[in-house]
Design an enzyme around this catalytic site. Structure first.
Site, PDB file in Angstrom:
ATOM      1  N   LYS A 284       0.850  -1.184   0.000  1.00 37.37           N
ATOM      2  CA  LYS A 284       0.000   0.000   0.000  1.00 37.37           C
ATOM      3  C   LYS A 284       0.891   1.241   0.000  1.00 37.37           C
ATOM      4  O   LYS A 284       1.926   1.253   0.659  1.00 37.37           O
ATOM      5  CB  LYS A 284      -0.852   0.045   1.273  1.00 37.37           C
ATOM      6  CG  LYS A 284      -1.993  -0.934   1.325  1.00 37.37           C
ATOM      7  CD  LYS A 284      -2.782  -0.769   2.627  1.00 37.37           C
ATOM      8  CE  LYS A 284      -3.820  -1.853   2.805  1.00 37.37           C
ATOM      9  NZ  LYS A 284      -4.920  -1.796   1.828  1.00 37.37           N
ATOM     10  N   ARG A 358      -9.800 -12.008   2.258  1.00 38.73           N
ATOM     11  CA  ARG A 358     -10.630 -13.102   1.736  1.00 38.73           C
ATOM     12  C   ARG A 358      -9.892 -14.438   1.815  1.00 38.73           C
ATOM     13  O   ARG A 358     -10.508 -15.485   1.914  1.00 38.73           O
ATOM     14  CB  ARG A 358     -11.071 -12.758   0.301  1.00 38.73           C
ATOM     15  CG  ARG A 358      -9.943 -12.614  -0.685  1.00 38.73           C
ATOM     16  CD  ARG A 358     -10.358 -11.863  -1.951  1.00 38.73           C
ATOM     17  NE  ARG A 358     -10.495 -10.425  -1.708  1.00 38.73           N
ATOM     18  CZ  ARG A 358     -10.898  -9.535  -2.614  1.00 38.73           C
ATOM     19  NH1 ARG A 358     -11.219  -9.936  -3.827  1.00 38.73           N
ATOM     20  NH2 ARG A 358     -10.990  -8.263  -2.302  1.00 38.73           N
TER      21      ARG A 358
HETATM   22  N1  BES Z   1      -7.854  -4.044   4.651  1.00 42.52           N
HETATM   23  C1  BES Z   1      -8.114  -3.613   3.319  1.00 42.52           C
HETATM   24  C2  BES Z   1      -9.465  -2.913   3.174  1.00 42.52           C
HETATM   25  C3  BES Z   1      -9.659  -1.624   3.936  1.00 42.52           C
HETATM   26  C4  BES Z   1      -9.559  -0.412   3.288  1.00 42.52           C
HETATM   27  C5  BES Z   1     -10.017  -1.630   5.271  1.00 42.52           C
HETATM   28  C6  BES Z   1      -9.775   0.765   3.978  1.00 42.52           C
HETATM   29  C7  BES Z   1     -10.239  -0.450   5.950  1.00 42.52           C
HETATM   30  C8  BES Z   1     -10.121   0.751   5.315  1.00 42.52           C
HETATM   31  C9  BES Z   1      -8.109  -4.815   2.381  1.00 42.52           C
HETATM   32  O1  BES Z   1      -7.268  -5.849   2.732  1.00 42.52           O
HETATM   33  C10 BES Z   1      -7.651  -4.341   1.036  1.00 42.52           C
HETATM   34  O2  BES Z   1      -6.543  -3.907   0.936  1.00 42.52           O
HETATM   35  N2  BES Z   1      -8.520  -4.449   0.038  1.00 42.52           N
HETATM   36  C11 BES Z   1      -8.214  -4.049  -1.294  1.00 42.52           C
HETATM   37  C12 BES Z   1      -8.650  -5.146  -2.221  1.00 42.52           C
HETATM   38  C13 BES Z   1      -8.192  -4.976  -3.642  1.00 42.52           C
HETATM   39  C14 BES Z   1      -6.691  -5.142  -3.721  1.00 42.52           C
HETATM   40  C15 BES Z   1      -8.893  -6.011  -4.495  1.00 42.52           C
HETATM   41  C16 BES Z   1      -8.957  -2.749  -1.571  1.00 42.52           C
HETATM   42  O3  BES Z   1     -10.093  -2.610  -1.114  1.00 42.52           O
HETATM   43  O4  BES Z   1      -8.380  -1.884  -2.191  1.00 42.52           O
HETATM   44 MN    MN Z   2      -5.284  -5.586   2.049  1.00 43.96          MN
END
Ligand code: BES
Ligand code: MN
Ligand code: ZN
Length: 509
Positions: A284, A358
């Protein structure tokens, strides 16, 4: 990691009159009635001490009665408490109607926050039912929360309210007493969830979380089983291991079981427990990782819920599953392009290591399905897409059963949690097809929250009712505190899950 940081607030139901009770502050409600300001029921004795002029005095001070408003004023002679705190309740209800319980919960929370640093507060808010008594108690105890474990604190440091006295609730009335006991259990466990969420990820590792679960299990007579990385490898938990592969802090799968001898149903609750989500090799960017200690909020919520079920002795079996891992990049981390063999036997091509939730949930869902529970509910800070769709105060609900999804949405509304039903459009499933494996952990970008739900659905055992709560928005509050919601971990979904367990026990679901 210490087991608990939170200052424990005592709750008492008092029959003493508002005028005679010894407290540092008296909390009263004030509302709008057309253009006029009115003092809410429950504060008659306080108004009397102001010669019936409390509303007029508040108006002079600029009070409007709006929700979230709090006005402090010195108490007149005739009241034992030195301070009166008037909290806004919005529009006064029509004749014969009573205040909405979430309005009372929030007002009590606002009062408790404003009174941070005081010792004892007496709440003289309108109590028209046992439910109202419970809501006020819950709001006050949730508002009396602060997380200061990592701040240098002298002995003069301010602390949350040590005692909440509820006036207007009847201590000898069974329903009122039960509502207060329930509120205490729910609020204390929500505050425990908040502590876990707020604890920095260098201290709250998967192993430390498992230790906290074991300690709570001992305290409340729950059966706790922990699979460490060796046991996970032996069992073939490729999803959980794949996500944890890059971290120095190895993953865990924790099973916490509450059983009741008369239970007719079993509810399996599964929580995403990523103690820190860096994104992994699909790292990230800065600006997106600062709050990612909150990525175990689902695990914290199901943990709290099973403890509440035990404390209340609900006639239902509740099994909580904590899928714990730290998602980090390193030489041993899972790469985009790797294929994992999941606990179910299915293979998954990891296209993006940031879609890790997931993967850990899928293994836990397969494992929980082996026990044939009557329903599975998973809770996860799963997707940014859900936050884009619903904002940061509302969680999304998906399910393989329309009635169950509707029921959960209704329950959430009843307990004062904002939620919204979301679909699982079958046509999106094929966007997760992989040329290499049985499926990929990603599909198209649009509808990302639903795609995550469709991924999880593939792992639910045949014939089991299943719902998925995506709490990515409300789990962690970054704005200014409001009502009973503090900055940081909120404990989102615990109240909904507790009510779900209660209704399952009552045979209503
Ligand atoms: N933990 C994150 C989702 C999240 C985002 C939680 C903001 C709380 C606040 C999750 O693991 C994630 O990174 N999801 C990605 C998925 C994508 C790579 C398909 C997302 O939502 O960008
Ligand atoms: Mn994530
Ligand atoms: Zn995540």
């Amino acid at each position: 990691m210490e087991a608990s940081f939170t200052t424990v607030t005592a709750l008492t139901l008092s029959t003493a009159g508002a005028a005679t009770l010894r407290a540092d502050a008296l909390v009263v409600g004030v509302a709008k009635a057309g253009k006029a300001l009115v003092v809410a029921p429950g504060a008659e004795a306080v108004d009397k001490a102001f010669d019936g002029r409390l509303a007029a005095v508040l108006e002079t001070l600029g009070a409007s009665g709006g929700e979230g408003e709090a006005t402090k004023l010195p108490a007149p002679a005739g009241l034992k408490a030195p301070v009166v705190l008037a909290v806004g309740l919005g529009s006064a209800p029509e004749d014969g109607e009573s205040y909405d319980s979430e309005t009372l919960r929030r007002a009590a929370g606002t009062a408790a926050r404003v009174l941070f640093g005081s010792k004892k507060a007496a709440f003289a808010l309108p109590v028209a039912s046992a439910e109202d008594a419970g809501a006020i108690a819950e709001g006050a105890l949730l508002g009396a929360y602060s997380f200061d474990a990592y701040q240098e604190s002298g002995k003069d440091a301010k602390k949350p309210l040590a005692e909440v006295a509820l006036l207007g609730a009847k201590p000898r009335d069974k329903a009122h007493k039960a509502a207060a006991d329930r509120a205490l259990a729910v609020a204390e466990e929500i505050n425990r969830a908040r502590d876990l969420i707020n604890t920095p990820p260098n201290d709250l590792t998967p192993a430390a979380f498992a230790v906290a679960a074991q300690a709570a299990g001992k305290e409340h007579g729950l059966k706790v089983q922990v699979l460490d990385e060796k046991a996970l490898a032996k069992g073939g938990y490729g999803g959980i291991l794949g996500v944890g592969a890059g971290s120095e802090n190895p993953p865990r799968l924790v099973r916490i079981a509450y059983t009741h001898p008369k239970a007719e149903k079993t509810l399996a609750l599964i929580g995403k427990g990523i103690t820190y989500d860096s994104g992994g090799i699909s790292l990230k960017p800065a600006g997106h990782n600062e709050t990612m200690k909150c990525d175990m909020s689902g695990a914290a919520a199901v943990f709290s819920t099973v403890v509440v079920a035990a404390r209340l002795g609900l006639e239902v079996n509740v099994t909580a599953w904590l899928a714990l891992a730290e998602n980090m990049p390193s030489g041993s981390a899972t790469r985009p392009g790797d294929v994992l063999r999941m606990y179910s036997g299915k293979t998954v091509e990891v296209l993006n290591t940031d879609a890790e939730g997931r993967l850990v949930l899928a293994d836990a869902i397969t494992r929980a399905s082996e026990e044939h529970p009557d329903a599975i509910v998973d809770v996860a800070t799963l997707t940014g897409a859900m936050v884009l769709a619903l904002g940061d105060r509302t969680f999304g609900i998906m399910a393989n059963d329309d009635d169950y999804r509707t029921a959960i949405h209704d329950i959430a509304g009843e307990v004062g949690e904002q939620s919204w039903p979301m679909p699982l459009p079958a046509d999106l499933r094929k966007t997760m097809d992989s040329p290499t494996a049985d499926m990929a952990n990603m599909g198209v970008r649009m509808g990302g929250g639903l795609i995550a739900g469709l991924f999880l659905q593939e792992f639910v055992g045949e014939g089991i009712t299943w719902a998925h709560l995506d709490i990515a928005g409300p789990a962690f509050h970054e704005g200014a505190p409001y009502g009973y919601t503090p900055k940081g971990g909120t404990g989102s979904s615990v109240r909904t899950l507790v009510r779900l367990a209660e209704l399952t026990a009552a045979g209503e679901l």
